[in-house]
Design a protein around this motif. Structure first.
Motif, mmCIF file in Angstrom:
data_model
loop_
_atom_site.group_PDB
_atom_site.id
_atom_site.type_symbol
_atom_site.label_atom_id
_atom_site.label_comp_id
_atom_site.label_asym_id
_atom_site.label_seq_id
_atom_site.Cartn_x
_atom_site.Cartn_y
_atom_site.Cartn_z
ATOM 1 N N LYS A 8 15.731 20.978 -102.327
ATOM 2 C CA LYS A 8 15.204 21.535 -101.070
ATOM 3 C C LYS A 8 16.143 22.667 -100.710
ATOM 4 O O LYS A 8 15.797 23.736 -100.236
ATOM 5 C CB LYS A 8 15.324 20.336 -100.023
ATOM 6 C CG LYS A 8 14.389 19.370 -99.878
ATOM 7 C CD LYS A 8 12.896 20.238 -99.623
ATOM 8 C CE LYS A 8 11.869 18.916 -99.411
ATOM 9 N NZ LYS A 8 10.550 19.421 -99.249
ATOM 10 N N ARG A 88 3.105 21.160 -105.834
ATOM 11 C CA ARG A 88 2.951 20.147 -104.577
ATOM 12 C C ARG A 88 3.954 20.718 -103.516
ATOM 13 O O ARG A 88 3.654 20.799 -102.525
ATOM 14 C CB ARG A 88 3.399 18.903 -105.119
ATOM 15 C CG ARG A 88 3.481 17.739 -104.008
ATOM 16 C CD ARG A 88 3.480 16.579 -104.432
ATOM 17 N NE ARG A 88 3.422 15.617 -103.182
ATOM 18 C CZ ARG A 88 2.741 14.299 -103.302
ATOM 19 N NH1 ARG A 88 2.654 13.842 -104.501
ATOM 20 N NH2 ARG A 88 2.959 13.648 -102.393
ATOM 21 N N GLY A 89 5.149 21.214 -103.804
ATOM 22 C CA GLY A 89 6.083 21.746 -102.904
ATOM 23 C C GLY A 89 5.567 22.828 -102.173
ATOM 24 O O GLY A 89 5.639 23.140 -101.030
ATOM 25 N N SER A 90 5.175 23.628 -102.976
ATOM 26 C CA SER A 90 4.471 25.116 -102.239
ATOM 27 C C SER A 90 3.302 24.816 -101.304
ATOM 28 O O SER A 90 3.093 25.407 -100.387
ATOM 29 C CB SER A 90 4.288 26.012 -103.389
ATOM 30 O OG SER A 90 2.865 25.586 -104.093
ATOM 31 N N GLU A 92 3.169 22.001 -99.723
ATOM 32 C CA GLU A 92 3.612 21.399 -98.644
ATOM 33 C C GLU A 92 4.096 22.528 -97.576
ATOM 34 O O GLU A 92 4.012 22.404 -96.213
ATOM 35 C CB GLU A 92 4.601 20.382 -98.818
ATOM 36 C CG GLU A 92 3.978 19.195 -99.531
ATOM 37 C CD GLU A 92 5.325 18.176 -100.023
ATOM 38 O OE1 GLU A 92 6.462 18.718 -100.231
ATOM 39 O OE2 GLU A 92 4.863 17.015 -100.095
ATOM 40 N N LEU A 93 4.970 23.489 -98.070
ATOM 41 C CA LEU A 93 5.221 24.613 -97.353
ATOM 42 C C LEU A 93 4.331 25.470 -96.706
ATOM 43 O O LEU A 93 4.356 25.666 -95.442
ATOM 44 C CB LEU A 93 6.347 25.430 -98.236
ATOM 45 C CG LEU A 93 7.638 25.085 -98.723
ATOM 46 C CD1 LEU A 93 8.076 25.895 -99.641
ATOM 47 C CD2 LEU A 93 8.595 24.859 -97.532
ATOM 48 N N SER A 95 1.219 24.399 -95.801
ATOM 49 C CA SER A 95 0.693 23.414 -94.806
ATOM 50 C C SER A 95 1.641 23.654 -93.519
ATOM 51 O O SER A 95 0.924 23.390 -92.423
ATOM 52 C CB SER A 95 0.656 22.076 -95.415
ATOM 53 O OG SER A 95 0.022 21.128 -94.586
ATOM 54 N N GLN A 96 2.981 23.527 -93.733
ATOM 55 C CA GLN A 96 3.826 23.537 -92.513
ATOM 56 C C GLN A 96 3.873 24.939 -91.927
ATOM 57 O O GLN A 96 4.446 25.085 -90.873
ATOM 58 C CB GLN A 96 5.127 23.182 -92.882
ATOM 59 C CG GLN A 96 5.231 21.654 -93.554
ATOM 60 C CD GLN A 96 6.260 21.408 -94.347
ATOM 61 O OE1 GLN A 96 7.318 21.982 -94.426
ATOM 62 N NE2 GLN A 96 6.516 20.259 -94.987
ATOM 63 N N ASN A 111 -3.740 14.733 -103.699
ATOM 64 C CA ASN A 111 -2.683 13.903 -103.092
ATOM 65 C C ASN A 111 -2.967 13.973 -101.493
ATOM 66 O O ASN A 111 -2.619 13.048 -100.754
ATOM 67 C CB ASN A 111 -1.208 14.539 -103.254
ATOM 68 C CG ASN A 111 -0.812 14.391 -104.724
ATOM 69 O OD1 ASN A 111 -0.298 13.096 -104.923
ATOM 70 N ND2 ASN A 111 -0.775 15.381 -105.556
ATOM 71 N N TRP A 112 -3.823 14.970 -101.161
ATOM 72 C CA TRP A 112 -3.911 15.139 -99.668
ATOM 73 C C TRP A 112 -5.519 15.060 -99.398
ATOM 74 O O TRP A 112 -6.161 14.615 -98.435
ATOM 75 C CB TRP A 112 -3.443 16.387 -99.175
ATOM 76 C CG TRP A 112 -2.115 16.567 -99.195
ATOM 77 C CD1 TRP A 112 -1.228 16.308 -98.236
ATOM 78 C CD2 TRP A 112 -1.490 17.424 -100.097
ATOM 79 N NE1 TRP A 112 0.264 16.825 -98.717
ATOM 80 C CE2 TRP A 112 -0.088 17.335 -100.006
ATOM 81 C CE3 TRP A 112 -1.744 18.057 -101.420
ATOM 82 C CZ2 TRP A 112 1.085 17.970 -100.689
ATOM 83 C CZ3 TRP A 112 -0.759 18.586 -102.180
ATOM 84 C CH2 TRP A 112 0.717 18.764 -101.925
ATOM 85 N N LEU A 151 -5.065 19.771 -94.587
ATOM 86 C CA LEU A 151 -3.635 20.571 -94.873
ATOM 87 C C LEU A 151 -3.408 21.804 -93.769
ATOM 88 O O LEU A 151 -2.320 22.343 -94.098
ATOM 89 C CB LEU A 151 -3.722 21.026 -96.131
ATOM 90 C CG LEU A 151 -3.506 20.079 -97.396
ATOM 91 C CD1 LEU A 151 -3.969 20.704 -98.598
ATOM 92 C CD2 LEU A 151 -2.096 19.775 -97.473
ATOM 93 N N SER A 256 -1.732 29.653 -95.429
ATOM 94 C CA SER A 256 -1.468 28.821 -93.906
ATOM 95 C C SER A 256 -2.343 29.426 -92.763
ATOM 96 O O SER A 256 -2.555 30.523 -92.850
ATOM 97 C CB SER A 256 -0.057 29.099 -93.911
ATOM 98 O OG SER A 256 0.460 30.219 -93.093
#
Length: 347
Positions: A8, A88-90, A92-93, A95-96, A111-112, A151, A256
């Motif tokens: 992280k 997966r990490g990108s 998540e970023l 989505s946030q 996964n989502w 997402l 995003s």
């Protein structure tokens, strides 16, 4: 936990460095202060592939076309090699709202969006035309709605690595040649079921472990797009490529909601047009790269084999029936509609 925290931290540092570079890029290092440069919107786009890949070329084409069609008002900076995190990490970023644009294979997005597992089936599409028509049409509409609902991202394109084929140490010319073959696949129940139905022994393992596993004899074969056999050096230990065409991989590109809202309404159509021109061009880049790879691999002693795909398809369909694979009715209807409207030659 310590390893996760370290990952992280690296991700945050990478984001900070790219952000600093973007600030300097947008301001011209403080040497100019034109209103036009100050108004330019700059987005970061993360991909895990390197600059030699068709995926990068397609992403770069998207960036170039967006810049052109918006008269320089929107700039996309493509960050390669997973510098901003894995797929997966990108996602998540993104989505946030902490990353502007992310890309990930369709399998990762399950996964989502579990309904997307319909795309993981073996022998879903018989040719590229069907695969492209699906995401350009009714199936794409479902993907885009689900991505926004679950997402909070907007799908702006579909890059791809296309059909996957089999690379092996021994020639695989018929389905019987798969018997007892230990083959690396993704951790994907549909892909694994396909190779089980052929008589092979599928083994899931990390992508970066494949070459060593082939060298050491842990596995006898692997599978991917033909160009990857060349770019990853698999040809050094797998001198045979079988055109199994068992699965098709998409790489959806998402922005995003936070970044999307920065695009002026009068530029949204131009932005999307530029993105489409880029990802459609990537389809040709992929074809050219695969054709080039075949030529180079043949020079390196790799042999290519055709196989009875109808027999493979029939075996998988039977396995899928026995395992009772079923999918969301709306998504299944979209797939059926695509196949009906784009039949194979001779149908």
């Amino acid at each position: 936990m310590a390893r996760q925290r370290a990952g992280k931290i690296k991700q945050v540092i990478a984001l900070m460095l790219v952000s600093i570079l973007l600030v300097f890029s947008a301001t011209g290092c403080g040497k100019t202060s034109s209103a036009k440069k100050e108004e330019q919107i700059v987005f970061r786009m993360a991909i895990v592939d390197g600059e030699a890949s068709p995926i990068y070329k397609g992403a770069k084409k998207m960036a170039d076309e967006v810049l052109k069609k918006t008269n320089g008002r929107i700039k996309i900076v493509v960050v390669t090699g997973g510098a901003l995190g894995d797929e997966r990490g990108s996602v998540e970023l993104c989505s946030q709202g902490d990353l502007d644009i992310a890309s990930a294979a369709n399998s990762v997005l399950t996964n989502w969006i579990p309904e997307m597992n319909i795309l993981d089936q073996a022998y879903l599409w018989e040719n590229e035309e069907q695969a492209h028509a699906a995401v350009d049409g009714p199936l794409g509409d479902l993907i885009e709605k689900a991505a926004y609902d679950k997402l909070n991202v907007h799908v702006i394109g579909y890059l791809e690595s296309g059909f996957r084929d089999t690379f092996s140490k021994k020639p695989i010319k018929t389905m019987s040649d798969f018997k007892g073959i230990k083959i690396r696949t993704m951790q994907n129940q549909y892909h694994m079921a396909a190779f089980q139905s052929f008589g092979a022994m599928p083994t899931a393992m990390a992508y970066n472990e494949v070459f060593t596993a082939l060298q050491q004899g842990t596995i006898d074969a692997c599978e991917n797009a033909v160009s990857n056999c060349l770019s990853n050096g698999y040809y050094e230990v797998t001198k045979n490529v079988t055109y199994s065409h068992h699965a098709f991989t998409y790489v959806p590109v998402m922005i995003s909601d936070k970044a999307w809202k920065k695009i002026p309404k009068d530029l949204q159509d131009e932005f999307m047009e530029g993105c489409k021109e880029g990802y459609v061009a990537e389809r040709q880049y992929l074809k050219e790269e695969n054709d080039k790879a075949v030529t180079e691999l043949k020079k390196k002693g790799v042999k290519f084999w055709n196989i009875d795909m109808d027999q493979l398809r029939k075996a998988y369909k039977q396995e899928a029936k026995e395992k009772n694979f079923t999918f969301d009715p709306k998504w299944q209807a979209a797939v059926d509609q695509t196949i009906k409207e784009h039949p194979t030659k001779g149908e």
